[in-house]
Motif scaffolding. Sequence first.
Motif: not given
Length: 272
Positions: A16-29, A226-241
């Motif tokens: 998997v190759s890193a994308p070519a530089p662009r104006e926006d920034v994509t952050v993944v957690s 893995f589809g076997e436990k209750p789902e929770e919203w616990i992952d975050f990306i905090f960005l500059p305001k």
Amino acid sequence: MNPFSYISYSLLKKTVSAPAPREDVTVVSYNIRYFNHNADHGKCHWYVRAKYVLCEIEKLAPDVLCLQEVHPPQFAFLKKHLTGYEPVIGYRENRGVHSEACPIFYNAARFTLLDSGTFWLSDTPDVQSKFEDSWHYRIATFVKLRDKDGTVVTVFNTHPDYRIEEVRIRQLLVLADRVRKAEGKVIVTGDMNAVKGEKSLQPFEEMLKDSKDFRGDVFGATFNGFGEKPEEWIDFIFLPKDATLIDTGIDKTLYDGIYPSDHFPIWAKVKF
């Protein structure tokens, strides 16, 4: 464990190759679920899931990729199969193949690394240590990057305690102190083991802005068990305001009925 799964894993040629530089920034957690050879069997085993984790990364095309629960065999696999990215990693303790990290991979064609490191979420963050009631050592890893346009971005990636809320509050106050002192545009990512509104997240809500809040909606749970436990919203990306959010989301793709991890990856595409 089916030996053919390991053979397929070891012979995998996909990159998997890193994308070519662009104006926006994509952050993944993305919490990729640690290498648990004893408990994760069948389609939940890393040897089965690994290629699909690559598929997720390829689909999301991050400029900055923040991962949690990464063990040395997984890091070696990712380093081998991700091209155009440079990693920064520090393990929370020395436990051989069971050591755990929160590495950050950044797009090397786009960013120049100015500073990086790993610190512990404790009273003595510069040495391996933990709060007395913490179940594990907990860390945060950071990178300070200069973009091609000169913008300086500092990214923190973390994974605090999940058992005791009071411990988690103290751990994230250590991180918040470092965030306040950081230079440039600041981003905080991670599996926070906390739901929105919990006290431990307040410092980041005050200084930054949850990526989902820019759009004013909720895109669903991030922990899937893995589809076997209750789902929770616990992952975050905090960005500059003052960032301009182009889009944000969660990817819930299954591959032939297989979850790539017990968490879904989340992403945010922004301009500064």
